[in-house]
Design a protein around this motif. Structure first.
Motif, PDB file in Angstrom:
ATOM      1  N   LYS A 234     -18.770 -10.745  26.522  1.00 41.92           N
ATOM      2  CA  LYS A 234     -18.173  -9.724  25.670  1.00 41.92           C
ATOM      3  C   LYS A 234     -18.229  -8.433  26.469  1.00 41.92           C
ATOM      4  CE  LYS A 234     -19.272 -11.776  21.156  1.00 41.92           C
ATOM      5  NZ  LYS A 234     -19.921 -11.571  19.835  1.00 41.92           N
ATOM      6  N   LEU A 235     -17.044  -7.926  26.817  1.00 41.33           N
ATOM      7  CA  LEU A 235     -16.950  -6.748  27.665  1.00 41.33           C
ATOM      8  C   LEU A 235     -16.079  -5.692  27.001  1.00 41.33           C
ATOM      9  CD1 LEU A 235     -16.054  -8.545  31.042  1.00 41.33           C
ATOM     10  CD2 LEU A 235     -18.353  -8.038  30.195  1.00 41.33           C
ATOM     11  N   LYS A 236     -16.450  -4.447  27.192  1.00 41.41           N
ATOM     12  CA  LYS A 236     -15.576  -3.343  26.825  1.00 41.41           C
ATOM     13  C   LYS A 236     -15.069  -2.750  28.130  1.00 41.41           C
ATOM     14  CE  LYS A 236     -15.214   0.756  23.889  1.00 41.41           C
ATOM     15  NZ  LYS A 236     -15.946   1.708  23.009  1.00 41.41           N
ATOM     16  N   ILE A 237     -13.751  -2.666  28.266  1.00 37.54           N
ATOM     17  CA  ILE A 237     -13.163  -2.263  29.543  1.00 37.54           C
ATOM     18  C   ILE A 237     -12.269  -1.050  29.320  1.00 37.54           C
ATOM     19  CG2 ILE A 237     -11.805  -3.036  31.530  1.00 37.54           C
ATOM     20  CD1 ILE A 237     -12.552  -5.924  30.736  1.00 37.54           C
ATOM     21  N   TYR A 238     -12.432  -0.067  30.209  1.00 35.40           N
ATOM     22  CA  TYR A 238     -11.745   1.218  30.079  1.00 35.40           C
ATOM     23  C   TYR A 238     -10.606   1.334  31.103  1.00 35.40           C
ATOM     24  CZ  TYR A 238     -16.339   2.009  27.966  1.00 35.40           C
ATOM     25  OH  TYR A 238     -17.484   1.899  27.216  1.00 35.40           O
ATOM     26  N   PRO A 239      -9.625   2.234  30.812  1.00 33.40           N
ATOM     27  CA  PRO A 239      -8.566   2.470  31.798  1.00 33.40           C
ATOM     28  C   PRO A 239      -9.162   3.060  33.087  1.00 33.40           C
ATOM     29  CG  PRO A 239      -7.967   3.365  29.634  1.00 33.40           C
ATOM     30  CD  PRO A 239      -9.426   2.998  29.582  1.00 33.40           C
ATOM     31  N   GLY A 262      -6.394   3.190  25.218  1.00 33.44           N
ATOM     32  CA  GLY A 262      -6.149   2.259  26.313  1.00 33.44           C
ATOM     33  C   GLY A 262      -7.294   1.321  26.619  1.00 33.44           C
ATOM     34  N   GLU A 263      -8.375   1.405  25.833  1.00 31.32           N
ATOM     35  CA  GLU A 263      -9.521   0.523  26.067  1.00 31.32           C
ATOM     36  C   GLU A 263      -9.229  -0.863  25.491  1.00 31.32           C
ATOM     37  OE1 GLU A 263     -12.682   2.535  24.118  1.00 31.32           O
ATOM     38  OE2 GLU A 263     -12.604   4.299  25.437  1.00 31.32           O
ATOM     39  N   ILE A 264      -9.931  -1.877  25.995  1.00 29.99           N
ATOM     40  CA  ILE A 264      -9.795  -3.235  25.463  1.00 29.99           C
ATOM     41  C   ILE A 264     -11.173  -3.861  25.276  1.00 29.99           C
ATOM     42  CG2 ILE A 264      -7.541  -3.628  26.515  1.00 29.99           C
ATOM     43  CD1 ILE A 264      -8.964  -5.410  28.612  1.00 29.99           C
ATOM     44  N   PHE A 265     -11.231  -4.837  24.386  1.00 28.88           N
ATOM     45  CA  PHE A 265     -12.438  -5.651  24.192  1.00 28.88           C
ATOM     46  C   PHE A 265     -12.098  -7.046  24.695  1.00 28.88           C
ATOM     47  CE2 PHE A 265     -15.567  -8.040  21.604  1.00 28.88           C
ATOM     48  CZ  PHE A 265     -16.705  -7.359  22.007  1.00 28.88           C
ATOM     49  N   PHE A 266     -12.850  -7.522  25.682  1.00 27.49           N
ATOM     50  CA  PHE A 266     -12.566  -8.799  26.346  1.00 27.49           C
ATOM     51  C   PHE A 266     -13.648  -9.803  25.977  1.00 27.49           C
ATOM     52  CE2 PHE A 266     -13.009 -11.845  29.787  1.00 27.49           C
ATOM     53  CZ  PHE A 266     -11.710 -12.135  30.162  1.00 27.49           C
ATOM     54  N   GLU A 267     -13.241 -10.969  25.446  1.00 23.79           N
ATOM     55  CA  GLU A 267     -14.171 -12.054  25.113  1.00 23.79           C
ATOM     56  C   GLU A 267     -13.699 -13.341  25.782  1.00 23.79           C
ATOM     57  OE1 GLU A 267     -15.766 -12.006  20.829  1.00 23.79           O
ATOM     58  OE2 GLU A 267     -13.791 -11.054  20.648  1.00 23.79           O
ATOM     59  N   ILE A 290     -21.373  -6.006  27.023  1.00 22.05           N
ATOM     60  CA  ILE A 290     -22.000  -6.059  25.692  1.00 22.05           C
ATOM     61  C   ILE A 290     -22.912  -7.282  25.605  1.00 22.05           C
ATOM     62  CG2 ILE A 290     -21.595  -6.035  23.208  1.00 22.05           C
ATOM     63  CD1 ILE A 290     -20.385  -3.625  24.696  1.00 22.05           C
ATOM     64  N   GLU A 291     -22.385  -8.432  26.006  1.00 21.15           N
ATOM     65  CA  GLU A 291     -23.141  -9.692  26.019  1.00 21.15           C
ATOM     66  C   GLU A 291     -22.660 -10.530  27.207  1.00 21.15           C
ATOM     67  OE1 GLU A 291     -22.831 -11.861  22.389  1.00 21.15           O
ATOM     68  OE2 GLU A 291     -23.569 -10.215  21.144  1.00 21.15           O
ATOM     69  N   PRO A 292     -23.530 -11.431  27.685  1.00 20.68           N
ATOM     70  CA  PRO A 292     -24.885 -11.771  27.238  1.00 20.68           C
ATOM     71  C   PRO A 292     -25.947 -10.879  27.909  1.00 20.68           C
ATOM     72  CG  PRO A 292     -24.227 -13.275  28.956  1.00 20.68           C
ATOM     73  CD  PRO A 292     -23.059 -12.369  28.741  1.00 20.68           C
ATOM     74  N   GLU A 293     -27.117 -10.889  27.344  1.00 21.87           N
ATOM     75  CA  GLU A 293     -28.215 -10.074  27.871  1.00 21.87           C
ATOM     76  C   GLU A 293     -28.618 -10.538  29.266  1.00 21.87           C
ATOM     77  OE1 GLU A 293     -30.465  -6.774  27.648  1.00 21.87           O
ATOM     78  OE2 GLU A 293     -29.089  -7.487  26.075  1.00 21.87           O
ATOM     79  N   SER A 294     -28.562 -11.857  29.497  1.00 24.08           N
ATOM     80  CA  SER A 294     -28.960 -12.403  30.805  1.00 24.08           C
ATOM     81  C   SER A 294     -28.076 -11.862  31.926  1.00 24.08           C
ATOM     82  CB  SER A 294     -28.892 -13.936  30.789  1.00 24.08           C
ATOM     83  OG  SER A 294     -27.574 -14.388  30.523  1.00 24.08           O
ATOM     84  N   LYS A 296     -26.543  -8.927  31.866  1.00 24.42           N
ATOM     85  CA  LYS A 296     -26.931  -7.527  32.066  1.00 24.42           C
ATOM     86  C   LYS A 296     -28.105  -7.424  33.033  1.00 24.42           C
ATOM     87  CE  LYS A 296     -25.820  -5.576  27.522  1.00 24.42           C
ATOM     88  NZ  LYS A 296     -26.452  -4.863  26.388  1.00 24.42           N
ATOM     89  N   ILE A 297     -29.076  -8.328  32.852  1.00 24.16           N
ATOM     90  CA  ILE A 297     -30.269  -8.314  33.714  1.00 24.16           C
ATOM     91  C   ILE A 297     -29.887  -8.632  35.158  1.00 24.16           C
ATOM     92  CG2 ILE A 297     -32.464  -9.484  34.175  1.00 24.16           C
ATOM     93  CD1 ILE A 297     -32.690  -9.875  31.098  1.00 24.16           C
ATOM     94  N   GLU A 298     -29.018  -9.640  35.338  1.00 27.08           N
ATOM     95  CA  GLU A 298     -28.576 -10.012  36.690  1.00 27.08           C
ATOM     96  C   GLU A 298     -27.848  -8.862  37.363  1.00 27.08           C
ATOM     97  OE1 GLU A 298     -26.976 -14.059  37.473  1.00 27.08           O
ATOM     98  OE2 GLU A 298     -27.178 -14.296  35.295  1.00 27.08           O
ATOM     99  N   LEU A 299     -26.969  -8.198  36.623  1.00 29.35           N
ATOM    100  CA  LEU A 299     -26.221  -7.077  37.176  1.00 29.35           C
ATOM    101  C   LEU A 299     -27.150  -5.921  37.543  1.00 29.35           C
ATOM    102  CD1 LEU A 299     -23.149  -7.113  34.780  1.00 29.35           C
ATOM    103  CD2 LEU A 299     -23.027  -7.318  37.265  1.00 29.35           C
ATOM    104  N   LYS A 300     -28.109  -5.659  36.688  1.00 25.23           N
ATOM    105  CA  LYS A 300     -29.064  -4.577  36.959  1.00 25.23           C
ATOM    106  C   LYS A 300     -29.861  -4.873  38.223  1.00 25.23           C
ATOM    107  CE  LYS A 300     -32.863  -1.978  34.884  1.00 25.23           C
ATOM    108  NZ  LYS A 300     -33.783  -1.837  33.718  1.00 25.23           N
ATOM    109  N   GLU A 301     -30.311  -6.122  38.368  1.00 27.35           N
ATOM    110  CA  GLU A 301     -31.075  -6.497  39.560  1.00 27.35           C
ATOM    111  C   GLU A 301     -30.216  -6.368  40.821  1.00 27.35           C
ATOM    112  OE1 GLU A 301     -32.375 -10.412  38.671  1.00 27.35           O
ATOM    113  OE2 GLU A 301     -34.126  -9.759  37.477  1.00 27.35           O
ATOM    114  N   GLU A 302     -28.955  -6.777  40.714  1.00 26.87           N
ATOM    115  CA  GLU A 302     -28.053  -6.693  41.869  1.00 26.87           C
ATOM    116  C   GLU A 302     -27.797  -5.242  42.256  1.00 26.87           C
ATOM    117  OE1 GLU A 302     -26.093  -8.453  44.909  1.00 26.87           O
ATOM    118  OE2 GLU A 302     -27.127  -9.539  43.297  1.00 26.87           O
ATOM    119  N   LEU A 303     -27.589  -4.384  41.253  1.00 28.30           N
ATOM    120  CA  LEU A 303     -27.348  -2.968  41.526  1.00 28.30           C
ATOM    121  C   LEU A 303     -28.580  -2.297  42.127  1.00 28.30           C
ATOM    122  CD1 LEU A 303     -25.305  -2.068  38.333  1.00 28.30           C
ATOM    123  CD2 LEU A 303     -24.466  -2.006  40.681  1.00 28.30           C
ATOM    124  N   GLU A 304     -29.753  -2.688  41.654  1.00 27.58           N
ATOM    125  CA  GLU A 304     -30.993  -2.130  42.210  1.00 27.58           C
ATOM    126  C   GLU A 304     -31.161  -2.508  43.682  1.00 27.58           C
ATOM    127  OE1 GLU A 304     -33.962  -3.560  39.546  1.00 27.58           O
ATOM    128  OE2 GLU A 304     -33.728  -1.878  38.131  1.00 27.58           O
TER     129      GLU A 304
END
Length: 312
Positions: A234-239, A262-267, A290-294, A296-304
Motif C-alpha cells: 500500500k503506497l501513497k505516490i506523489y507527482p 495528482g496523488e495516487i494510492f497504489f495497492e 503505508i504497508e507492510p511494516e516489514s 518499511k524496516i527493510e527500506l530504512k535499513e537500506e537507506l541507513e
C-alpha cells in the motif's frame, strides 16, 4: 535443399516491389514450376502474393510484415536460430543473410520483456564470447541436451551446475536462459554473461514445463521476472512519479485510486525482493510506504547503509 529452405529463400526473393518469374524461381531452386506454384499457395496462407500476367509478369510480395511466428512451429524457430549461428551455411551467403533476417525478426518479436532496457549503460562481457555461449545453448535446447555450466551468482560465488535449458530470452538488454537447475531442483534464470564455462553433454532430457506460461506468470506477479519475497503493498505516490506509475501495469492485480493534487494510492500484491526495494527507492521522495511494516524496516535499513557509505 529442403522444401523449408526453398520456401524461406522464396520469401526473401519476393521482397516488396520486386517481380520474379516463376521459371526464374524454378531454375534457381532446381525444381519444377508446379512446385513453385505449390510454395506460393503455402505462403499465401500468411502473405499477399500478387500474380502479374504477361511476358514481364511473375510473382510479387505485397506485404512488408513477415509473421514468422505464425508461419513456423516453435521447433522450426529454434532450428532457424541454431542454423543461423552455424557454420554449416557459411558458404551460402544468400541463405545465411535470409536466416539472419529471420532470426533478427523472431528475436524482435520475442516476449515483451525484451524491450525493457537499462538506459545509459552497456553490457560488460568481461572478455567472454556471449555469442558462442548463446549458440551452444541453441544447440542444447534444440536437441534437449543437458548442459554443465560454471556460474557466478549475484553474491560473487561460483558454482558448477548441471542444467536442462528450455529457452533463451532477452531481459533489460541482457540474454538469459531459463532452465531446470538439477543442483537446486528448481527452475532458474541464468544470465549468460555470468557463465564462465559451458559443456553441452549428450544426456537427453524431457521438457515438462510450459515455458511461455511460466514467463508470463513471472511477469504478472512480480516486479521484473525473478521470484522473491511477497509483499502486500500500500503506497501513497506523489507527482510527478504518480503520473508515471498510473500509466503502466506493474502487476495484474494492482489497484490505483486517484486522490487530490495528482496523488495516487497504489495497492498490489507483488513478489520480487530486491527488485521491489530498488523500484520503491527509484521513486525517491515521491512515495510513502503505508504497508507492510516489514518493507518499511527493510527500506530504512537500506537507506541507513547508503547514508553510512556516504560518510566514509
Amino acid at each position: 535443399m529442403s522444401n523449408l529452405d526453398n520456401i524461406l529463400k522464396m520469401i526473401f526473393k519476393l521482397k516488396p516491389g520486386v517481380v520474379i518469374k516463376r521459371k526464374e524461381l524454378a531454375d534457381e531452386f532446381n525444381i519444377s514450376e508446379k512446385q513453385v506454384a505449390r510454395y506460393k499457395r503455402i505462403l499465401e496462407e500468411f502473405f499477399t502474393i500478387e500474380s502479374i500476367p504477361g511476358p514481364t509478369g511473375g510473382y510479387r510480395l505485397l506485404d512488408s510484415y513477415f509473421p514468422f511466428k505464425e508461419l513456423l512451429t516453435e521447433d522450426e524457430v529454434m532450428l532457424l536460430k541454431y542454423y543461423s549461428a552455424s557454420s554449416q551455411y557459411s558458404d551460402d551467403e544468400k541463405l545465411r543473410k535470409a536466416l539472419d533476417k529471420i532470426n533478427y525478426s523472431i528475436l524482435k518479436e520475442d516476449n515483451q520483456i525484451s524491450a525493457q532496457i537499462i538506459p545509459y549503460s552497456r553490457i560488460n562481457n568481461n572478455g567472454r564470447d556471449i555469442q558462442r555461449t548463446q549458440n551452444k545453448f541453441y544447440e542444447a535446447i534444440l536437441h534437449k541436451y543437458e548442459v554443465i555450466i560454471s556460474y557466478t551468482s549475484n553474491e560473487g560465488k561460483s558454482t558448477r551446475r548441471r542444467v536442462q535449458p528450455y529457452k533463451l530470452f532477452m531481459y533489460k538488454g541482457e540474454c538469459y536462459v531459463i532452465a531446470k537447475c538439477l543442483l537446486k531442483d528448481s527452475i532458474r534464470f541464468f544470465k549468460l554473461v555470468r557463465i564462465s564455462e559451458m559443456i553441452v553433454t549428450s544426456i537427453k532430457f524431457e521438457q515438462n514445463l510450459d515455458v511461455e506460461k511460466f514467463l508470463q506468470d513471472s511477469m504478472d506477479k512480480n516486479i521484473g521476472i525473478f521470484y522473491g519475497q511477497e509483499y502486500k503493498l500500500k503506497l501513497k505516490i506523489y507527482p510527478p512519479m504518480s503520473n508515471t506509475i498510473k500509466e503502466r501495469i506493474w502487476v495484474d492485480n494492482q489497484v490505483i485510486t486517484e486522490l487530490e493534487n495528482g496523488e495516487i494510492f497504489f495497492e498490489a500484491t507483488m513478489q520480487g525482493g530486491p527488485e521491489i526495494i530498488s523500484w520503491i527507492l527509484s521513486m525517491r521522495s515521491c512515495v510513502k510506504v503505508i504497508e507492510p511494516e516489514s518493507l518499511k524496516i527493510e527500506l530504512k535499513e537500506e537507506l541507513e547503509k547508503m547514508i553510512n557509505n556516504l560518510k566514509k
